[in-house]
Motif scaffolding. Structure first.
Motif, mmCIF file in Angstrom:
data_model
loop_
_atom_site.group_PDB
_atom_site.id
_atom_site.type_symbol
_atom_site.label_atom_id
_atom_site.label_comp_id
_atom_site.label_asym_id
_atom_site.label_seq_id
_atom_site.Cartn_x
_atom_site.Cartn_y
_atom_site.Cartn_z
ATOM 1 N N THR A 153 0.846 -1.196 0.000
ATOM 2 C CA THR A 153 0.000 0.000 0.000
ATOM 3 C C THR A 153 0.880 1.244 0.000
ATOM 4 O O THR A 153 1.670 1.442 0.926
ATOM 5 N N ALA B 192 -1.371 8.694 4.132
ATOM 6 C CA ALA B 192 -2.070 8.377 2.888
ATOM 7 C C ALA B 192 -3.510 8.033 3.241
ATOM 8 O O ALA B 192 -3.754 7.083 3.996
ATOM 9 N N THR B 193 -4.448 8.803 2.708
ATOM 10 C CA THR B 193 -5.867 8.579 2.961
ATOM 11 C C THR B 193 -6.501 7.965 1.724
ATOM 12 O O THR B 193 -6.437 8.540 0.629
ATOM 13 N N TYR B 194 -7.117 6.802 1.889
ATOM 14 C CA TYR B 194 -7.742 6.069 0.785
ATOM 15 C C TYR B 194 -9.258 6.163 0.919
ATOM 16 O O TYR B 194 -9.813 5.916 1.991
ATOM 17 N N ALA C 135 -6.574 8.263 -3.585
ATOM 18 C CA ALA C 135 -5.655 8.392 -2.453
ATOM 19 C C ALA C 135 -5.137 9.816 -2.402
ATOM 20 O O ALA C 135 -4.862 10.430 -3.440
#
Length: 255
Positions: free
Chosen positions: A29, A52-54, A214
Motif C-alpha cells: 500500500t 495516505a488517505t484512501y 488516495a
C-alpha cells in the motif's frame, strides 16, 4: 373514531448500502510515490509524518482508510528513477447492494464493490515497510509508468501492490530549458500546501475490484524536492494528472 393510514408506494425508497465482504487479501500500500527527473534526483524529506488517505465510494457509501508512517530516513530517487514507500496491508472488498428504506429516496450504487484497508499485515509482529522501485534509473520519461509493483518480504514471499497512477500526464506544470544553465535547479513540489499527491487507486482481490482515490499529505510544506541537471529540456506535469507532485519527460538540449 378509528382511522387507518395506508402507506403508499411513494413512501418507500431505495438506497445503496455496503453489503458483506466479498474478498480479503494482502497488498503493498503506497505511502509515498516519488518520481525523479532524468539525470537529476528527487527526495522526500527526513523526519516527517506522512499520511495516505484512501477513499472508496459507491453512491452514498464511502469507506475511508488511513496509512501513516514516520520516516526514519530520507527517500531518494535519481536519474529518472521512480520509487515508492509501501506498507504491507490487509485489504477487504465489500459488495454494495440496494436496500429498501421507509422514506422516499433513490440513491443508487455507482460501483458494485468498495474497498477498505483493515490495517498492517504484521510480519514478525510488526508492520512491514519497504521502498520499492517503480521505474529504473536511466528512464527519460514517466509516460506509461507502471501502475502496480510486485515485491517480496525478507523470506521471499511476494505480494502485488494496490494499483496507482503516478505517471506523466497532460496536466503540465511547465517546460524547463536547461540548455544554457550553468548550475543545478532545485524545485519544490509545493511551498504552501501539505498535500503532496492526489491520485486514482484500485484494489483487486480474487477477481473482485474497486476503484477509489488516495491523498498523500505531510506535516510540513516543501517536503519533496526535485533537482534538474544542466544540458536537458524538461517537461514537467502533475503526477497522475492531479499532483501536485511532479512527473517528468526529458531530452538532451541537442536532441
Amino acid at each position: 373514531m378509528n382511522y387507518a393510514f395506508a402507506i403508499q408506494p411513494t413512501d418507500f425508497g431505495w438506497v445503496c448500502e455496503r453489503g458483506p465482504m466479498a474478498a480479503e487479501g494482502v497488498l503493498w500500500t503506497p505511502i509515498i510515490l516519488l518520481n525523479s527527473p532524468y539525470a537529476g534526483y528527487a527526495s522526500a524529506t527526513q523526519g516527517l509524518t506522512y499520511t495516505a488517505t484512501y477513499t472508496f465510494t459507491s453512491g452514498p457509501v464511502t469507506l475511508t482508510s488511513q496509512v501513516l508512517t514516520q520516516l526514519s530516513q530520507t527517500i531518494y530517487a535519481n536519474n529518472g528513477q521512480a520509487v515508492g514507500l509501501f506498507r504491507l496491508d490487509v485489504w477487504a472488498i465489500y459488495s454494495t447492494e440496494m436496500v429498501a428504506v421507509p422514506y422516499p429516496a433513490y440513491e443508487p450504487c455507482t460501483q458494485s464493490y468498495v474497498a477498505q484497508d483493515l490495517g498492517p499485515a504484521l510480519v514478525n509482529n510488526a508492520p512491514y515497510y519497504k521502498v520499492i522501485q517503480i521505474l529504473p534509473p536511466g528512464t527519460t520519461t514517466d509516460q506509461n509508468e507502471p501502475n502496480q509493483v510486485y515485491a517480496t518480504i525478507y523470506n521471499g514471499t511476494g505480494y502485488y501492490s494496490v494499483t496507482f497512477n503516478n505517471g506523466f500526464s497532460n496536466n503540465l506544470v511547465g517546460t524547463y530549458d536547461m540548455s544554457s544553465a550553468n548550475a543545478l535547479m532545485t524545485l519544490f513540489v509545493s511551498s504552501t500546501s501539505t498535500t503532496l499527491l492526489t491520485t486514482g487507486v484500485g484494489i483487486s482481490i480474487n477477481g473482485y475490484s474497486s476503484s477509489g482515490s488516495a491523498t498523500i499529505q505531510t506535516t510540513t510544506t516543501n517536503a519533496w524536492t526535485y533537482t534538474l541537471e544542466p544540458g536537458y529540456i524538461y517537461m514537467i506535469s502533475k503526477a497522475g494528472g492531479q499532483g501536485p507532485a511532479y512527473a517528468f519527460e526529458a531530452q538532451p538540449c541537442n536532441g
